[in-house]
Every structure is written in structure tokens, then in C-alpha cells.
Write a protein that holds these residues in place. Structure first.
Motif, PDB file in Angstrom:
ATOM      1  N   PRO A   1      -3.145  58.285  35.626  1.00 11.24           N
ATOM      2  CA  PRO A   1      -3.159  59.723  35.940  1.00 11.24           C
ATOM      3  C   PRO A   1      -4.596  60.236  35.804  1.00 11.24           C
ATOM      4  O   PRO A   1      -5.420  59.593  35.144  1.00 11.24           O
ATOM      5  CB  PRO A   1      -2.254  60.344  34.858  1.00 11.24           C
ATOM      6  CG  PRO A   1      -2.201  59.343  33.753  1.00 11.24           C
ATOM      7  CD  PRO A   1      -2.422  57.994  34.372  1.00 11.24           C
TER       8      PRO A   1
ATOM      9  N   LEU B   1      -2.349  61.074  27.759  1.00  8.31           N
ATOM     10  CA  LEU B   1      -2.275  60.083  28.836  1.00  8.31           C
ATOM     11  C   LEU B   1      -2.032  58.685  28.291  1.00  8.31           C
ATOM     12  O   LEU B   1      -2.591  58.288  27.267  1.00  8.31           O
ATOM     13  CB  LEU B   1      -3.590  60.084  29.636  1.00  8.31           C
ATOM     14  CG  LEU B   1      -4.078  61.450  30.155  1.00  8.31           C
ATOM     15  CD1 LEU B   1      -5.420  61.303  30.842  1.00  8.31           C
ATOM     16  CD2 LEU B   1      -3.060  62.057  31.112  1.00  8.31           C
TER      17      LEU B   1
ATOM     18  N   ARG C   1      -7.869  58.110  42.223  1.00  7.47           N
ATOM     19  CA  ARG C   1      -7.622  58.092  40.768  1.00  7.47           C
ATOM     20  C   ARG C   1      -8.730  57.317  40.067  1.00  7.47           C
ATOM     21  O   ARG C   1      -9.214  57.714  39.013  1.00  7.47           O
ATOM     22  CB  ARG C   1      -6.262  57.465  40.462  1.00  7.47           C
ATOM     23  CG  ARG C   1      -5.078  58.331  40.860  1.00  7.47           C
ATOM     24  CD  ARG C   1      -3.758  57.591  40.612  1.00  7.47           C
ATOM     25  NE  ARG C   1      -2.630  58.361  41.093  1.00  7.47           N
ATOM     26  CZ  ARG C   1      -2.249  58.417  42.362  1.00  7.47           C
ATOM     27  NH1 ARG C   1      -2.938  57.752  43.292  1.00  7.47           N
ATOM     28  NH2 ARG C   1      -1.204  59.141  42.717  1.00  7.47           N
TER      29      ARG C   1
ATOM     30  N   GLU D   1       1.446  68.629  38.215  1.00  9.27           N
ATOM     31  CA  GLU D   1       0.822  67.311  38.175  1.00  9.27           C
ATOM     32  C   GLU D   1       1.348  66.446  39.319  1.00  9.27           C
ATOM     33  O   GLU D   1       0.601  65.707  39.946  1.00  9.27           O
ATOM     34  CB  GLU D   1       1.124  66.656  36.826  1.00  9.27           C
ATOM     35  CG  GLU D   1       0.241  65.479  36.552  1.00  9.27           C
ATOM     36  CD  GLU D   1       0.447  64.927  35.157  1.00  9.27           C
ATOM     37  OE1 GLU D   1       0.164  63.733  34.987  1.00  9.27           O
ATOM     38  OE2 GLU D   1       0.895  65.665  34.274  1.00  9.27           O
TER      39      GLU D   1
ATOM     40  N   ILE E   1       5.854  64.261  33.590  1.00  3.88           N
ATOM     41  CA  ILE E   1       4.943  64.813  34.594  1.00  3.88           C
ATOM     42  C   ILE E   1       5.521  66.129  35.103  1.00  3.88           C
ATOM     43  O   ILE E   1       6.650  66.184  35.588  1.00  3.88           O
ATOM     44  CB  ILE E   1       4.764  63.831  35.771  1.00  3.88           C
ATOM     45  CG1 ILE E   1       4.101  62.556  35.267  1.00  3.88           C
ATOM     46  CG2 ILE E   1       3.952  64.468  36.876  1.00  3.88           C
ATOM     47  CD1 ILE E   1       3.844  61.535  36.316  1.00  3.88           C
TER      48      ILE E   1
ATOM     49  N   GLU F   1      -1.014  64.672  42.062  1.00  2.00           N
ATOM     50  CA  GLU F   1      -1.013  63.223  42.249  1.00  2.00           C
ATOM     51  C   GLU F   1      -0.631  62.857  43.681  1.00  2.00           C
ATOM     52  O   GLU F   1      -1.137  61.900  44.249  1.00  2.00           O
ATOM     53  CB  GLU F   1      -0.045  62.557  41.256  1.00  2.00           C
ATOM     54  CG  GLU F   1      -0.379  62.800  39.784  1.00  2.00           C
ATOM     55  CD  GLU F   1      -1.665  62.131  39.333  1.00  2.00           C
ATOM     56  OE1 GLU F   1      -1.973  61.039  39.820  1.00  2.00           O
ATOM     57  OE2 GLU F   1      -2.366  62.713  38.497  1.00  2.00           O
TER      58      GLU F   1
END
Length: 565
Positions: A173, A181, A19, A7, A3, A11
Motif C-alpha cells: 500500500p 501498514l 506503488r 484507500e 482498507i 489504490e
């Protein structure tokens, strides 16, 4: 998964269920009630005013006779545009997505896993239930794969496992283009890559399995592509004509025996003009209960620019006045070749039981390409794998669309002002207008004949296309991109100026005015994510700060306050 810092920041800003909402709008379970008919039994939440549509679209028509498990998808209008904490973030992720994979703003997709099995313990004699995922994302292959994991578990264990699945999805994610992913769901791990607009068209960015992937159960090579060869197999002698009809945004109806075949065929049609985005409405599975039924079946006006997929025999009569009708038979891949069929006259289409074929009076602009037909026929005779046939057909459509669109891209690029005409102290120059006559003149020397072997009335095809919703959508998008590029070049030119030297000749009022204008530029660049070189915005902030520091302290205090919108 590694990550990056960007990112991590994204997040960290996400709230609980953000999410989940980045992937899905809601999950519904639709069952059959003897008194009410189709009814929502369980829902995580559904869009306001859409409950009836979801209920009817989640079940095959009774005539389809779908026993066992069936998967299909539908698409319906979004009732109201809710603002979410994700709004700004989703715009960022959407910017890097290819045109055909951008999040739908005015519509939702419904991805359905329907089960119908005999059950003598029930009054009706059958167990009938659908698990439905509602999303704005057109990731048809991904969501169908997800349902293959979720639905059998749900039908066996009921609601607790659905709650567990929602919690799993809320730990995923976000679907950011370009990232690979790893997505755990109900004890299974999916590995996918979200395509970007920078990927070379026609190349599949396959997700490679690494040794560190010992936990990965399923690697999906694509999240959205349908099997074109299987879908077009029943009518594949008319491939090129169908490509023209979709390109021109003509009103098309697909009549099929089941929602699975109806939705697959509509999605195949929409994707055959990729990388061009299909800009009109399309409904992979459409029923008489749909809220747009009256609007789309009225005879008082010409049929709208829309592609409908239907299974109810009622539509054979209701849509008889439509100019182009595709009748699909059973798609179960047969060993024998599809028979060469002539285009049929519309008056011959009386019922949904009519023979498979294309019913239209349309005369294609381009001469028929016999080569692709022979190539695919040879593949069937030699038992070439379906995946290889699909790849051949996908490449054929891509090359055809690119041959068509390259002259347009070349002409539109010529409308861009020269970089030397950009002055930091004047407004950015305007794009020159699109003039159809000027574009047509370019085709003589730089038309599709440079890249395509096909002969025919290309000029007539372009004239028709320039009046279509697909051209309007494509040109709006290109104009927006080019306007943003001009704004970015203007901003970069400003950053190269020696502002300290310039403001020596300014009055205090003029200097304050300059600061406010530069702040507006900065806000615009951040809001629209202008394609500026790295470091440009930092340089602009430093310029703004330097100019503010030349002013008296009281003005510095005012200008340092954050702007309130």
C-alpha cells in the motif's frame, strides 16, 4: 489490514509500478571495477545526470577502512523534476505528513548497504559492493531496516531475488500518514505506522502487535528517528550549543571516521530542532566527487547555510575556513563517560586525526543547562539502557524547541483576521504582516520564560533566527496554512448564503459570472485540499447546480460542460 473506501479508490487508480514509485525512485547495485573504479552494475533506473554522484557516494572513502557490512545514507540534488501519474496523489499524502517527513522535492536520499570482505579469488583481494535504495522519502530507520533484509539475500542470490523484492514492493500500500501498514518483503513481513502532522509531538505512536499478526516478523516503532544519544555522545557537553547552531542555520561540518558515523551525526543534528523543519541543505555523507564540491568549499565567499558530513582527511584542510567544525571519534559505545571538553579554537584543527570535539568561536546565546548533562551522566553511571537515554535527550530537545517556537506561533496566530471580517461577497481578507518589532514586544510577557527554565539572551537568539533560512521556511509554511484557512472560511461563508434569493436581483450575465467564480472556487478547494468542513464542497456543487438551473437551456448546456484546463 482494513482498507477504507478512500484507500480503495486511491489504490484502484494506481498504474503498474506506481506503488513501487511511491516508496522508491530506484534500486542500484554499485561494484568496484579495477579499471573504472566504482560502477553501477545493476539498476532499476536512476535519476538523469546523477550516475557519477551515486557511484562515489555509495562507497566509503578508502581511508575509512570499513570491513564487513556498513550502512549509511547520503543526499543529493535532484537533476530534473519528472512528472508522474502519482503527482497529485503524492501531494495528498504529503499534506498530512509532519514537516520533517514530507517528501523531498529538490533532493533524493540514497540508503546504502556496503559489504567489503576478503576474497582471494578477486584481483583486488576484496569483494566490495553496495546495494543502494534511492528515494525522496526521509524514512532513514525504515529503509535501513529494509536493507538489512534485502542486502544479505542479494549478495548471496544475486539479481533474481532483487527482481522479486521489486515485485513485493510494488504490491505494498502507499505510504499514507496515519495508516498502519503491513509490508511483505522477501519472505519477511514488516509492520510500520507512518506518522502524521496531527500526532502529539514527543509521543511515539507505537505499533502494537495483535494476535492476528502471526505473520508479522518485524514491528518498527519508528520509521525515521536516529539514536540521538549515541550520535551526540562524543560531544554531548555541547548539546545546547549544537542545537543553537542548527536552529540558526549556521554552516557546520561533521568530520567522522566512517560514512555511518558521519551520516548518523548529520541526521541527528537536523532532527534535534524537531518539530521545526531544518530548511537549509544538509549532506549526511559528502565527498570530493560531489557535484556541489566547488560550490561548498570555495573560499571566495562565506560558507553556505549547510551541514556537511565528511570522512576524507582532505576536508580538514579544504574546510578549515568553516566557522563550526564537529570532530567525531569512534562511536562504539564505551563504558566510560565522554570527557568534558572545552570548545576548541579552529586554528587547532589541522587534520582529521585531531581530537574529538567542537571547533568554533561561537558564543551561545543561552546559558548552559547543567541539568541535562547531569541526568545523562547519571544514566551512563547507572548503565541506563541506551533507548531510555535517547528518549530523555529527544524530550529535552523537543521541549527546548517548543519553548522557542510557541511565542512565534502565538504572535503569528494574532496576524489572522477575525472571522467576522470575512464576507462571502468580498475577497478573503489578507493576513497582517509580520513586524519584527511587534513580535519582540510580545516576548516580555509571553516569551520562552513561561515554559523554559533556561536563562540567557533569548532576544538575541530570536533576532538571529529571524534572519535564518529556518525562520523563512517555517513562516512561509505557516502563512500558506493560514491563507488556506481564510480561503476555507470564505468558502464556508459562501455556502451558508441563499444564492437563489440573491440571483433574483442579478442580470443573466451577472449570474453566469457568479457560476464561473463559484466553479473556480470549487476547483481551487479541490486542488489545494482546503481545510473545509465535511460536506462543504458537496453543498457548493449543489448551489452551483441550483444557480445553473435558473438559466436558459442553451446556457445550462454550456455551463454543464466540464472545464478544460
Amino acid at each position: 489490514m482494513l482498507i477504507g473506501s478512500d484507500e480503495e479508490t486511491e489504490e484502484a487508480l494506481l498504474l503498474p509500478w506506481d506503488r513501487f514509485s511511491a516508496w522508491l525512485h530506484c534500486i542500484c547495485v554499485v561494484g568496484f571495477d579495477l579499471e573504472l573504479g566504482q560502477a553501477v552494475e545493476v539498476r532499476q533506473k536512476y535519476p538523469p545526470g546523477t550516475k557519477t554522484s551515486i557511484c562515489y557516494l555509495s562507497f566509503p572513502d578508502s581511508n575509512s577502512g570499513c570491513l564487513g557490512d556498513t550502512q549509511f545514507c547520503f543526499r543529493f540534488r535532484q537533476g530534473s523534476n519528472r512528472k508522474t501519474s502519482l503527482g497529485c496523489f503524492l501531494e495528498t499524502t504529503d499534506r498530512d505528513a509532519p514537516p520533517c517527513l514530507k517528501r523531498e522535492q529538490g533532493h533524493y536520499y540514497g540508503y546504502v548497504y556496503f559489504r567489503q570482505v576478503r576474497d582471494k579469488s578477486l584481483k583486488r583481494g576484496y569483494f566490495q559492493k553496495s546495494l543502494v535504495l534511492i528515494s525522496q522519502l526521509p524514512y532513514v530507520t525504515f529503509f535501513h531496516s529494509l536493507l538489512k533484509i534485502m542486502a544479505p539475500e542479494y549478495f548471496e542470490k544475486q539479481e533474481p531475488c532483487l527482481e522479486a523484492a521489486c515485485n513485493d514492493i510494488d504490491r505494498w500500500p502507499t505510504p499514507h500518514p496515519g495508516r498502519i501498514l503491513t509490508l511483505p518483503i522477501m519472505g519477511v513481513v514488516l509492520k510500520v505506522r507512518i506518522p502524521t502532522s496531527y500526532d502529539k509531538p514527543g509521543t511515539s505512536q507505537l505499533v502494537q502487535s495483535a494476535q492476528s499478526d502471526s505473520m508479522v516478523s518485524i514491528v518498527l516503532p519508528t520509521i525515521h528517528e536516529v539514536d540521538l544519544f549515541r550520535c551526540f555522545y562524543p560531544v554531548f557537553f555541547h548539546l545546547q550549543m549544537l542545537w543553537e547552531l542548527v536552529l540558526l542555520g549556521e554552516a557546520l561540518v561533521v568530520m567522522a571516521p566512517s560514512p555511518a558515523e558521519s551520516s548518523d551525526t548529520v541526521l541527528a543534528l537536523v532532527s534535534c530542532i524537531a518539530p521545526l523543519r531544518y530548511c537549509s541543505d544538509f549532506r549526511p555523507y559528502f565527498t570530493i566527487h560531489d557535484s556541489e564540491f566547488k560550490e561548498y568549499t570555495t573560499r571566495t565567499q562565506a560558507p553556505p547555510s549547510v551541514i556537511l558530513g565528511v570522512t576524507n582527511p582532505f576536508f580538514a584542510k579544504t574546510l578549515q575556513h568553516w566557522p563550526h567544525i564537529i570532530r567525531i571519534g569512534d562511536m562504539k559505545q564505551a563504558g566510560e563517560m565522554a570527557k568534558q571538553m572545552k570548545v576548541k579554537k579552529l586554528k587547532n584543527l589541522k587534520t582529521l586525526d585531531s581530537k574529538p570535539g567542537v571547533y568554533t568561536a561561537y558564543k551561545p546565546y543561552l546559558n548552559k543547562d547543567e541539568e541535562i548533562i547531569k541526568q545523562l551522566q547519571k544514566g551512563v553511571q547507572q548503565k541506563r539502557p541506551s533507548a531510555a537515554q535517547n528518549a530523555i535527550l529527544r524530550r529535552y530537545f523537543l521541549e527546548l524547541t517548543q519553548s522557542f517556537i510557541i511565542p512565534l506561533e502565538r504572535y503569528v496566530a494574532s496576524l489572522m483576521p477575525l472571522q467576522k471580517s470575512i464576507s462571502p461577497w468580498k475577497s478573503p481578507p489578507q493576513l497582517r504582516p509580520f513586524i519584527q518589532q511587534d513580535f519582540m514586544k510580545t516576548l516580555e510577557k509571553a516569551g520562552p520564560q513561561l515554559t523554559s527554565r533556561l536563562k540567557g539572551d533569548w532576544i538575541g537568539l530570536y533576532r538571529h533566527f529571524l534572519k535564518s533560512p529556518n525562520f523563512d521556511g517555517w513562516f512561509r509554511n505557516r502563512r500558506k496554512e493560514m491563507t488556506q484557512k481564510l480561503e476555507a472560511l470564505h468558502l464556508e461563508a459562501l455556502c451558508e448564503e441563499d444564492l437563489q434569493k440573491r440571483i433574483q436581483k442579478h442580470t443573466e450575465v451577472e449570474t453566469v459570472d457568479l457560476v464561473l467564480k463559484l466553479k473556480d472556487k470549487l476547483t481551487q478547494a479541490e486542488r489545494e485540499k482546503l481545510p473545509v468542513h465535511p460536506g462543504t464542497l458537496e453543498k457548493l456543487r449543489a448551489h452551483i447546480e441550483g444557480v445553473i438551473l435558473t438559466l436558459p437551456e442553451d446556457l445550462q448546456g454550456i455551463l454543464h460542460k466540464p472545464t478544460t484546463l
